[in-house]
Design an enzyme around this catalytic site. Sequence first.
Site, PDB file in Angstrom:
ATOM      1  N   HIS A   1       8.701  -3.707  15.302  1.00  0.00           N
ATOM      2  CA  HIS A   1       7.986  -3.831  14.031  1.00  0.00           C
ATOM      3  C   HIS A   1       8.248  -2.689  13.068  1.00  0.00           C
ATOM      4  CE1 HIS A   1       5.341  -0.968  16.000  1.00  0.00           C
ATOM      5  NE2 HIS A   1       4.875  -0.674  14.818  1.00  0.00           N
TER       6      HIS A   1
HETATM    7  C1  UD1 Z   1       0.835  -0.302  11.415  1.00  0.00           C
HETATM    8  C2  UD1 Z   1       1.099   1.193  11.519  1.00  0.00           C
HETATM    9  C3  UD1 Z   1       2.104   1.473  12.628  1.00  0.00           C
HETATM   10  C4  UD1 Z   1       1.665   0.850  13.936  1.00  0.00           C
HETATM   11  C5  UD1 Z   1       1.443  -0.639  13.704  1.00  0.00           C
HETATM   12  C6  UD1 Z   1       0.997  -1.351  14.975  1.00  0.00           C
HETATM   13  C7  UD1 Z   1       0.956   2.401   9.395  1.00  0.00           C
HETATM   14  C8  UD1 Z   1       1.744   3.151   8.404  1.00  0.00           C
HETATM   15  N1  UD1 Z   1       1.659   1.716  10.292  1.00  0.00           N
HETATM   16  O1  UD1 Z   1       2.050  -0.913  11.015  1.00  0.00           O
HETATM   17  O2  UD1 Z   1       2.202   2.871  12.816  1.00  0.00           O
HETATM   18  O3  UD1 Z   1       2.649   1.059  14.918  1.00  0.00           O
HETATM   19  O4  UD1 Z   1       0.436  -0.790  12.698  1.00  0.00           O
HETATM   20  O5  UD1 Z   1       0.883  -2.716  14.776  1.00  0.00           O
HETATM   21  O6  UD1 Z   1      -0.246   2.446   9.350  1.00  0.00           O
HETATM   22  N2  UD1 Z   1      -0.314  -8.178   8.990  1.00  0.00           N
HETATM   23  C9  UD1 Z   1      -0.902  -9.369   9.342  1.00  0.00           C
HETATM   24  N3  UD1 Z   1      -2.094  -9.317  10.009  1.00  0.00           N
HETATM   25  C10 UD1 Z   1      -2.700  -8.166  10.348  1.00  0.00           C
HETATM   26  C11 UD1 Z   1      -2.098  -6.961   9.958  1.00  0.00           C
HETATM   27  C12 UD1 Z   1      -0.901  -6.984   9.298  1.00  0.00           C
HETATM   28  O7  UD1 Z   1      -0.387 -10.444   9.065  1.00  0.00           O
HETATM   29  O8  UD1 Z   1      -3.779  -8.202  10.963  1.00  0.00           O
HETATM   30  C13 UD1 Z   1       0.992  -8.208   8.288  1.00  0.00           C
HETATM   31  C14 UD1 Z   1       0.870  -8.148   6.794  1.00  0.00           C
HETATM   32  O9  UD1 Z   1       1.878  -8.938   6.248  1.00  0.00           O
HETATM   33  C15 UD1 Z   1       1.165  -6.690   6.484  1.00  0.00           C
HETATM   34  C16 UD1 Z   1       2.159  -6.331   7.592  1.00  0.00           C
HETATM   35  O10 UD1 Z   1       1.748  -7.094   8.713  1.00  0.00           O
HETATM   36  O11 UD1 Z   1       1.648  -6.502   5.208  1.00  0.00           O
HETATM   37  C17 UD1 Z   1       2.182  -4.891   7.950  1.00  0.00           C
HETATM   38  O12 UD1 Z   1       0.878  -4.401   8.276  1.00  0.00           O
HETATM   39  P1  UD1 Z   1       0.503  -2.867   8.010  1.00  0.00           P
HETATM   40  O13 UD1 Z   1      -0.889  -2.581   8.445  1.00  0.00           O
HETATM   41  O14 UD1 Z   1       0.869  -2.478   6.627  1.00  0.00           O
HETATM   42  O15 UD1 Z   1       1.512  -2.063   8.949  1.00  0.00           O
HETATM   43  P2  UD1 Z   1       2.052  -2.372  10.413  1.00  0.00           P
HETATM   44  O16 UD1 Z   1       3.475  -2.770  10.310  1.00  0.00           O
HETATM   45  O17 UD1 Z   1       1.142  -3.272  11.167  1.00  0.00           O
END
Ligand code: UD1
Length: 352
Positions: free
Chosen positions: A200
């Site tokens: 990811h």
């Molecule tokens: C975040 C953390 C990362 C961690 C990861 C674990 C930061 C900078 N990054 O990254 O260190 O390893 O979590 O999972 O905080 N999304 C969903 N549903 C959710 C959450 C996210 O669909 O419940 C999708 C959305 O499209 C979102 C994308 O995932 O834009 C990324 O989510 P985000 O919280 O920005 O960062 P992660 O990649 O999850």
Amino acid sequence: MHVLHIVGARPNFMKAAPVIRALGGRTIKQTLVHTGQHYDQNMSDVFFSQLELPAPDVNLGVGSGSHAQQTAEIMRRFEPVAHEYRPDVVLVYGDVNSTVAAALVCSKLLLPIGHVEAGLRSFDRTMPEEINRIVTDRLADLLFTPSEDGDENLLKEGVPATKIYRVGNVMIDSLIRLLPSAMRCSRNGFPDRYALVTLHRPSNVDDTASLKSILDALCEVNESLSVVFPVHPRTRQRIADLGTKVERLHLLEPTPYIEFLALQQRAAVVITDSGGIQEETTYLGVPCLTLRSNTERPVTVTVGTNVLVGQDRDKLISELGNVLEGKAKKGTVPPLWDGHAGERIAEIIAQL
Ligand code: UD1
């Protein structure tokens, strides 16, 4: 004494659970704030129930956004909550955007901050988490480190030794507590021997060429060892955008904590770009091939089962060959990864 915990993303939940549990045995008031950074049922709610976390007292409901939007929104929504609750200590966990946002708010309100999992450094500032780690440690008053390298990094950055507490690895506390439940999970529907994959990191999945080359390599791995791959939402979106054929891989939805522990424990090898999984595989003694060229968790390489393969396909395939021939790297468990880190943190807080 009133402790406020702030969590937001999947890797925070297994770190906060043992601290909340350990503080629960003392006369300490606790408040739990969820920023809502992760909000899907299978990225958040299922972790609360499996880890037996109390329901959050407050959910800020921030959701997704760019780094600046997400960080700013957490700060904007958390500030009045911090004002209202006025805790004696705020505990922040790990290195996600929720961690740094809460630390920034508390430092301006002069609320003491404890950072759980302090001192880790990849020395790679292209990683958003590295920025979050540096800023959070700079602002924290109590720095709880998981391993010796954490202390060394902080001392080199000028953090006074009196603020640093080596307590061990809280995430391993959760693993040790729930491994017996994981051992009871069914094996039905999974291959006997498999490589478990997670992916990811923005550097791997947001760049089309990198993602394509990793997926091609995984399809090649799948020829000799079945690939089981629970897919993070951002990665699923990127794979769909790319249109690469991955139907031969065993793709799953993001997996609940206990089922994922079972998948790790039974894997022939884990291939990942996660931080926490490098540690969990080291504890479990399962070979780990990390799709990154650096790690903020060097102890998993120096004493554990972790090998950094970066984005080097040949290295991945040759390390996989070692696994298949029974020549995978062996490791030991680092000191203080013993299931009692949460209790050590609770003891320090109780003495404040
Ligand atoms: C975040 C953390 C990362 C961690 C990861 C674990 C930061 C900078 N990054 O990254 O260190 O390893 O979590 O999972 O905080 N999304 C969903 N549903 C959710 C959450 C996210 O669909 O419940 C999708 C959305 O499209 C979102 C994308 O995932 O834009 C990324 O989510 P985000 O919280 O920005 O960062 P992660 O990649 O999850």
